[in-house]
Design a protein around this motif. Structure first.
Motif, PDB file in Angstrom:
ATOM      1  N   ASP A 131       0.811  -1.212   0.000  1.00 34.27           N
ATOM      2  CA  ASP A 131       0.000   0.000   0.000  1.00 34.27           C
ATOM      3  C   ASP A 131       0.848   1.267   0.000  1.00 34.27           C
ATOM      4  OD1 ASP A 131      -2.334  -1.501   0.066  1.00 34.27           O
ATOM      5  OD2 ASP A 131      -2.316  -1.606   2.258  1.00 34.27           O
ATOM      6  N   LEU A 132       2.155   1.134   0.251  1.00 33.76           N
ATOM      7  CA  LEU A 132       3.039   2.296   0.234  1.00 33.76           C
ATOM      8  C   LEU A 132       3.285   2.731  -1.209  1.00 33.76           C
ATOM      9  CD1 LEU A 132       5.650   1.189   2.916  1.00 33.76           C
ATOM     10  CD2 LEU A 132       3.808   2.843   3.204  1.00 33.76           C
ATOM     11  N   PRO A 133       3.563   4.032  -1.418  1.00 23.98           N
ATOM     12  CA  PRO A 133       3.829   4.489  -2.787  1.00 23.98           C
ATOM     13  C   PRO A 133       5.045   3.790  -3.367  1.00 23.98           C
ATOM     14  CG  PRO A 133       4.387   6.201  -1.198  1.00 23.98           C
ATOM     15  CD  PRO A 133       3.651   5.134  -0.440  1.00 23.98           C
ATOM     16  N   SER A 134       4.901   3.304  -4.576  1.00 28.57           N
ATOM     17  CA  SER A 134       6.003   2.566  -5.198  1.00 28.57           C
ATOM     18  C   SER A 134       6.062   2.906  -6.671  1.00 28.57           C
ATOM     19  CB  SER A 134       5.821   1.057  -5.022  1.00 28.57           C
ATOM     20  OG  SER A 134       4.661   0.613  -5.706  1.00 28.57           O
TER      21      SER A 134
ATOM     22  N   LEU B  15       9.953   1.403  -3.326  1.00 26.08           N
ATOM     23  CA  LEU B  15       9.021   2.142  -2.488  1.00 26.08           C
ATOM     24  C   LEU B  15       9.591   3.531  -2.218  1.00 26.08           C
ATOM     25  CD1 LEU B  15       8.016  -0.591   0.127  1.00 26.08           C
ATOM     26  CD2 LEU B  15       6.904  -0.005  -2.020  1.00 26.08           C
ATOM     27  N   GLY B  16       8.733   4.543  -2.212  1.00 26.07           N
ATOM     28  CA  GLY B  16       9.203   5.885  -1.919  1.00 26.07           C
ATOM     29  C   GLY B  16       8.340   6.936  -2.569  1.00 26.07           C
ATOM     30  N   CYS B  17       8.595   8.196  -2.241  1.00 25.97           N
ATOM     31  CA  CYS B  17       7.802   9.288  -2.804  1.00 25.97           C
ATOM     32  C   CYS B  17       8.413  10.628  -2.420  1.00 25.97           C
ATOM     33  CB  CYS B  17       6.368   9.222  -2.286  1.00 25.97           C
ATOM     34  SG  CYS B  17       6.212   9.538  -0.507  1.00 25.97           S
ATOM     35  N   ILE B  18       7.911  11.676  -3.064  1.00 24.80           N
ATOM     36  CA  ILE B  18       8.116  13.043  -2.590  1.00 24.80           C
ATOM     37  C   ILE B  18       6.915  13.318  -1.699  1.00 24.80           C
ATOM     38  CG2 ILE B  18       8.469  15.445  -3.279  1.00 24.80           C
ATOM     39  CD1 ILE B  18       8.947  14.399  -6.143  1.00 24.80           C
TER      40      ILE B  18
ATOM     41  N   ASP C 236      11.833  26.612   0.004  1.00 25.67           N
ATOM     42  CA  ASP C 236      12.883  26.216  -0.929  1.00 25.67           C
ATOM     43  C   ASP C 236      13.368  24.792  -0.684  1.00 25.67           C
ATOM     44  OD1 ASP C 236      14.103  26.629   1.477  1.00 25.67           O
ATOM     45  OD2 ASP C 236      15.782  27.802   0.697  1.00 25.67           O
ATOM     46  N   ARG C 237      12.585  23.991   0.051  1.00 25.73           N
ATOM     47  CA  ARG C 237      12.988  22.624   0.388  1.00 25.73           C
ATOM     48  C   ARG C 237      11.943  21.613  -0.083  1.00 25.73           C
ATOM     49  NH1 ARG C 237      16.902  22.277   4.659  1.00 25.73           N
ATOM     50  NH2 ARG C 237      17.512  24.342   5.425  1.00 25.73           N
ATOM     51  N   LEU C 238      12.468  20.413  -0.379  1.00 31.27           N
ATOM     52  CA  LEU C 238      11.565  19.295  -0.637  1.00 31.27           C
ATOM     53  C   LEU C 238      12.082  18.086   0.131  1.00 31.27           C
ATOM     54  CD1 LEU C 238      12.668  16.900  -2.797  1.00 31.27           C
ATOM     55  CD2 LEU C 238      12.435  18.774  -4.396  1.00 31.27           C
ATOM     56  N   TYR C 239      11.145  17.215   0.490  1.00 37.25           N
ATOM     57  CA  TYR C 239      11.455  16.053   1.318  1.00 37.25           C
ATOM     58  C   TYR C 239      10.874  14.809   0.661  1.00 37.25           C
ATOM     59  CZ  TYR C 239      11.990  19.820   4.744  1.00 37.25           C
ATOM     60  OH  TYR C 239      12.362  20.974   5.389  1.00 37.25           O
ATOM     61  N   GLY C 240      11.577  13.686   0.842  1.00 42.23           N
ATOM     62  CA  GLY C 240      11.072  12.425   0.316  1.00 42.23           C
ATOM     63  C   GLY C 240      11.903  11.259   0.804  1.00 42.23           C
ATOM     64  N   TRP C 241      11.606  10.089   0.286  1.00 36.95           N
ATOM     65  CA  TRP C 241      12.354   8.895   0.657  1.00 36.95           C
ATOM     66  C   TRP C 241      12.271   7.863  -0.455  1.00 36.95           C
ATOM     67  CZ3 TRP C 241       9.560   4.281   1.278  1.00 36.95           C
ATOM     68  CH2 TRP C 241       8.157   4.416   1.369  1.00 36.95           C
ATOM     69  N   ALA C 242      13.212   6.953  -0.487  1.00 38.87           N
ATOM     70  CA  ALA C 242      13.252   5.892  -1.494  1.00 38.87           C
ATOM     71  C   ALA C 242      13.911   4.666  -0.870  1.00 38.87           C
ATOM     72  CB  ALA C 242      14.031   6.359  -2.726  1.00 38.87           C
ATOM     73  N   TRP C 243      13.304   3.506  -1.141  1.00 37.26           N
ATOM     74  CA  TRP C 243      13.793   2.261  -0.508  1.00 37.26           C
ATOM     75  C   TRP C 243      13.466   1.089  -1.407  1.00 37.26           C
ATOM     76  CZ3 TRP C 243      10.627  -1.376   2.761  1.00 37.26           C
ATOM     77  CH2 TRP C 243      11.431  -2.355   3.368  1.00 37.26           C
ATOM     78  N   ASP C 244      14.454   0.178  -1.533  1.00 37.97           N
ATOM     79  CA  ASP C 244      14.271  -1.044  -2.303  1.00 37.97           C
ATOM     80  C   ASP C 244      14.056  -2.186  -1.321  1.00 37.97           C
ATOM     81  OD1 ASP C 244      14.306  -3.212  -3.961  1.00 37.97           O
ATOM     82  OD2 ASP C 244      16.200  -2.722  -4.953  1.00 37.97           O
TER      83      ASP C 244
ATOM     84  N   ALA D 112      10.651   7.684 -11.998  1.00 34.72           N
ATOM     85  CA  ALA D 112      10.355   8.862 -11.187  1.00 34.72           C
ATOM     86  C   ALA D 112       9.509   8.445  -9.988  1.00 34.72           C
ATOM     87  CB  ALA D 112       9.623   9.908 -12.013  1.00 34.72           C
ATOM     88  N   LEU D 113       9.853   8.990  -8.818  1.00 28.28           N
ATOM     89  CA  LEU D 113       9.076   8.702  -7.616  1.00 28.28           C
ATOM     90  C   LEU D 113       7.748   9.452  -7.668  1.00 28.28           C
ATOM     91  CD1 LEU D 113      11.828   8.961  -4.835  1.00 28.28           C
ATOM     92  CD2 LEU D 113      10.969   6.898  -5.972  1.00 28.28           C
ATOM     93  N   PRO D 114       6.677   8.834  -7.184  1.00 34.26           N
ATOM     94  CA  PRO D 114       5.392   9.540  -7.154  1.00 34.26           C
ATOM     95  C   PRO D 114       5.373  10.587  -6.053  1.00 34.26           C
ATOM     96  CG  PRO D 114       5.179   7.408  -6.102  1.00 34.26           C
ATOM     97  CD  PRO D 114       6.566   7.452  -6.653  1.00 34.26           C
ATOM     98  N   ALA D 115       4.429  11.502  -6.156  1.00 36.61           N
ATOM     99  CA  ALA D 115       4.215  12.484  -5.099  1.00 36.61           C
ATOM    100  C   ALA D 115       3.058  12.008  -4.234  1.00 36.61           C
ATOM    101  CB  ALA D 115       3.898  13.850  -5.691  1.00 36.61           C
ATOM    102  N   ALA D 116       3.162  12.267  -2.941  1.00 34.90           N
ATOM    103  CA  ALA D 116       2.116  11.839  -2.015  1.00 34.90           C
ATOM    104  C   ALA D 116       1.884  12.932  -0.989  1.00 34.90           C
ATOM    105  CB  ALA D 116       2.509  10.521  -1.336  1.00 34.90           C
ATOM    106  N   GLY D 117       0.731  12.868  -0.336  1.00 38.50           N
ATOM    107  CA  GLY D 117       0.431  13.791   0.751  1.00 38.50           C
ATOM    108  C   GLY D 117       0.467  15.245   0.336  1.00 38.50           C
ATOM    109  N   GLN D 118       1.162  16.047   1.163  1.00 44.19           N
ATOM    110  CA  GLN D 118       1.230  17.491   0.924  1.00 44.19           C
ATOM    111  C   GLN D 118       1.904  17.799  -0.403  1.00 44.19           C
ATOM    112  OE1 GLN D 118       4.218  19.333   0.960  1.00 44.19           O
ATOM    113  NE2 GLN D 118       3.593  21.449   1.372  1.00 44.19           N
ATOM    114  N   ALA D 119       2.944  17.044  -0.756  1.00 41.30           N
ATOM    115  CA  ALA D 119       3.654  17.287  -2.013  1.00 41.30           C
ATOM    116  C   ALA D 119       2.750  17.033  -3.211  1.00 41.30           C
ATOM    117  CB  ALA D 119       4.893  16.411  -2.102  1.00 41.30           C
ATOM    118  N   ALA D 120       1.920  15.997  -3.135  1.00 40.80           N
ATOM    119  CA  ALA D 120       0.998  15.709  -4.225  1.00 40.80           C
ATOM    120  C   ALA D 120       0.026  16.867  -4.412  1.00 40.80           C
ATOM    121  CB  ALA D 120       0.243  14.418  -3.940  1.00 40.80           C
TER     122      ALA D 120
END
Length: 222
Positions: free
Chosen positions: A15-18, A23-26, A32-40, A108-116
């Motif tokens: 169910d996590l963004p992939s 797995l991961g997302c912005i 001037d900042r962006l946050y995210g994560w990426a994991w295999d 490309a990582l998907p955007a989720a939450g506030q970033a989306a």
């Protein structure tokens, strides 16, 4: 598939963004900042490299290796799979086209939450701006077409006036020609009368002469 905790709500890793098995997302864009994560999940200890693109230009490459407690709490490896990017010029990233790709891959990582929400709003305003430009272009074309029709109408009106003037001239010329023909006809009839009268008079004079000669001849014989 193992269960993980996400903000206290049980979820599955599926169910996590992939994207492409990663797995991961912005998940946030602030100033001037962006946050995210990426994991295999197939290589849970590996730190993935990501590339940041701003308005289509490659702005930076970095390792997704920062610790985030929420990732650790939700079973995303050991939690050291986050990244954070700050624009070097301090320019706001809100309202920009942002993309994060896995380094060396077209993923490309998907955007989720506030970033989306932020990116969707930017995309919406971009579409609205494009629509506004299209409408403005159509209005300009409509104005040009309207001007063309205006000039065409003026030209037709001038042509109509010229045709009417020409018709009037032709009508007057026809009247004058008819009058001339009529006058000529009267003159011809008059001439014909004169000619006919002259012939009649000549014939009458000839008869008188012949008659006088005849009587003179009779007188001479008597």
């Amino acid at each position: 598939m193992s269960m993980v905790q996400n903000g206290g709500v049980p979820v599955r890793q599926s169910d996590l963004p992939s994207r492409g098995g990663i797995l991961g997302c912005i998940d946030a864009i602030e100033g001037d900042r962006l946050y995210g994560w990426a994991w295999d999940p197939d290589r849970p200890a590996q730190r993935l490299a990501v590339e940041i693109y701003v308005d289509g230009d490659r702005a930076a490459q970095m390792e997704a290796g920062l610790l985030r407690d929420d990732l650790a709490a939700n079973g995303v490896g050991d939690g050291h799979h986050a990244f954070e990017y700050q624009h070097p010029g301090g320019r706001a990233l809100v309202g920009r086209r942002i993309e994060v790709r896995l380094a060396g891959q077209d993923v490309a990582l998907p955007a989720a939450g506030q970033a989306a929400s932020v990116l969707a709003t930017h995309a919406l305003f971009a579409r609205l701006a494009q629509l506004e430009a299209t409408v403005a272009g159509l209005q300009e074309k409509q104005q040009e077409t309207g001007k063309f029709y205006h000039f065409a109408l003026k030209g037709l009106e001038m042509l109509q006036r010229d045709v009417k003037t020409h018709d009037k001239v032709l009508f007057r010329q026809d009247e004058r020609t008819e009058a001339i023909l009529q006058e000529t006809s009267y003159f011809g009839a008059f001439v014909r009368k004169i000619v006919w009268n002259r012939r009649f008079l000549g014939l009458l004079a000839l008869l008188l002469i012949v008659s006088n000669l005849f009587w003179a001849f009779l007188a001479l014989r008597g």
